[in-house]
Motif scaffolding. Structure first.
Motif, PDB file in Angstrom:
ATOM      1  N   ALA A  21       0.828  -1.205   0.000  1.00 38.20           N
ATOM      2  CA  ALA A  21       0.000   0.000   0.000  1.00 38.20           C
ATOM      3  C   ALA A  21       0.864   1.258   0.000  1.00 38.20           C
ATOM      4  CB  ALA A  21      -0.931  -0.011   1.203  1.00 38.20           C
ATOM      5  N   GLU A  22       2.007   1.207   0.667  1.00 32.90           N
ATOM      6  CA  GLU A  22       2.906   2.362   0.718  1.00 32.90           C
ATOM      7  C   GLU A  22       3.334   2.784  -0.684  1.00 32.90           C
ATOM      8  OE1 GLU A  22       7.184   3.694   2.762  1.00 32.90           O
ATOM      9  OE2 GLU A  22       6.626   1.565   2.655  1.00 32.90           O
TER      10      GLU A  22
ATOM     11  N   ARG B 106       0.337   4.438  -2.512  1.00 29.28           N
ATOM     12  CA  ARG B 106       0.102   5.801  -2.029  1.00 29.28           C
ATOM     13  C   ARG B 106       1.149   6.771  -2.558  1.00 29.28           C
ATOM     14  NH1 ARG B 106      -0.753   3.282   3.929  1.00 29.28           N
ATOM     15  NH2 ARG B 106      -2.863   2.427   3.570  1.00 29.28           N
TER      16      ARG B 106
ATOM     17  N   PRO C  47     -10.840  10.018  -3.892  1.00 22.49           N
ATOM     18  CA  PRO C  47     -10.399   8.942  -4.779  1.00 22.49           C
ATOM     19  C   PRO C  47     -10.114   9.447  -6.196  1.00 22.49           C
ATOM     20  CG  PRO C  47     -12.767   8.844  -4.494  1.00 22.49           C
ATOM     21  CD  PRO C  47     -12.281   9.923  -3.571  1.00 22.49           C
TER      22      PRO C  47
ATOM     23  N   GLY D  27      -5.040  -3.766  -4.763  1.00 23.71           N
ATOM     24  CA  GLY D  27      -4.479  -2.756  -3.876  1.00 23.71           C
ATOM     25  C   GLY D  27      -5.056  -1.381  -4.131  1.00 23.71           C
ATOM     26  N   LEU D  28      -5.306  -1.051  -5.387  1.00 25.36           N
ATOM     27  CA  LEU D  28      -5.905   0.237  -5.724  1.00 25.36           C
ATOM     28  C   LEU D  28      -7.332   0.332  -5.203  1.00 25.36           C
ATOM     29  CD1 LEU D  28      -4.562   0.334  -9.357  1.00 25.36           C
ATOM     30  CD2 LEU D  28      -4.001   2.041  -7.617  1.00 25.36           C
TER      31      LEU D  28
ATOM     32  N   GLU E  52      -7.522   0.973  -1.544  1.00 26.89           N
ATOM     33  CA  GLU E  52      -7.234   2.365  -1.190  1.00 26.89           C
ATOM     34  C   GLU E  52      -8.388   3.298  -1.553  1.00 26.89           C
ATOM     35  OE1 GLU E  52      -4.342   3.831   0.337  1.00 26.89           O
ATOM     36  OE2 GLU E  52      -4.198   1.732   0.936  1.00 26.89           O
TER      37      GLU E  52
ATOM     38  N   HIS F 276      -9.876   3.810  -4.676  1.00 26.59           N
ATOM     39  CA  HIS F 276      -9.866   4.444  -5.994  1.00 26.59           C
ATOM     40  C   HIS F 276     -10.835   3.745  -6.952  1.00 26.59           C
ATOM     41  CE1 HIS F 276      -6.600   6.922  -4.655  1.00 26.59           C
ATOM     42  NE2 HIS F 276      -5.930   5.854  -4.278  1.00 26.59           N
TER      43      HIS F 276
END
Length: 251
Positions: A30-31, A34, A44, A60-61, A64, A66
């Protein structure tokens, strides 16, 4: 077989093992996601996952928050993506012919695939769908071979094809429509067993295109090595990875 023929075979080899790819390939931290989208400010955002495969980056997107459009040329890979990540909009297409209107996405991300593109055609096509100031980023998961046992495993896991085609980790070429190139690396880990690490290697193109006798010998060699090491002989272990990221901005 010429180098171009081998490259084409490798680029088109994944669909036959789409389910195994979805099961065994690592995701992305995730880092890193981002950091890629940081220049865009608060989300988003509308993100295109280009050559999305089975959705390792798509997931992963979405996590987050999006809005993701996933474009992938291989039907079997795209089917796996839809099965695992139904919240994404999934479309068939390629980096050289993206099925989206002009200027409709804030970011284009590419996980483990940019080296298969024709950059002369892909770069202007990616620029076409990006809004001005949008982000293009390419990511690669790779073994952290600074860890001694991992470095030894990398050598053990080579096939005859590995030596014939050295895939670079920075094939994102300069282009007049992009600026501000930045490179950053991220540490990552993937939870494995000896057997599942061997299965993961079998989803890489260098292992997919070799003949069955060589693949059987490769698998036996990898498993014997892993069973001989105290770090990997029994049960689950962390596979150390490095994620290489290249980020650019649309002019």
């Amino acid at each position: 077989m010429t180098g171009d023929d081998l490259r084409a075979r490798r680029a088109n080899s994944f669909g036959a093992r789409a389910a195994a790819y979805a099961e065994h390939r690592p995701d992305y931290p995730a880092e890193a996601i981002r950091w890629i989208l940081e220049p865009l400010g608060r989300g988003p955002h509308q993100v295109l996952d280009l050559a999305a495969g089975t959705g390792k980056l798509t997931g992963g997107l979405l996590a987050e928050g999006h809005h993701v459009t996933a474009v992938e040329p291989d039907e079997a890979m795209l089917s796996e993506l839809v099965r695992h990540h139904g919240a994404a909009r999934a479309l068939p297409g390629t980096a050289e012919r993206i099925p989206l209107p002009d200027g409709t996405v804030d970011a284009v991300v590419v996980g483990q695939a940019f080296h298969w593109f024709d950059p002369r055609r892909a770069m202007p096509e990616i620029a076409r769908v990006l809004r001005p100031g949008g982000v293009l980023a390419a990511l690669w998961n790779d073994y952290d071979d600074s860890v001694p046992w991992v470095g030894e495993f990398v050598r053990v896991a080579q096939s005859s094809v590995s030596a014939q085609d050295d895939l670079e980790f920075d094939p994102v070429t300069e282009h007049e429509l992009f600026t501000d190139p930045v490179r950053r690396d991220f540490g990552h880990v993937d939870r494995r067993t000896a057997e599942s690490l061997v299965a993961m290697v079998n989803t890489h193109s260098h292992a997919l295109v070799i003949a069955e006798p060589e693949r059987a010998e490769l698998n036996a060699r990898m498993l014997a090595f892993l069973k001989s090491r105290p770090e990997t002989a029994e049960g689950e272990f962390d596979l150390p990875l490095t994620v290489y990221v290249k980020r650019l901005r649309r002019v």
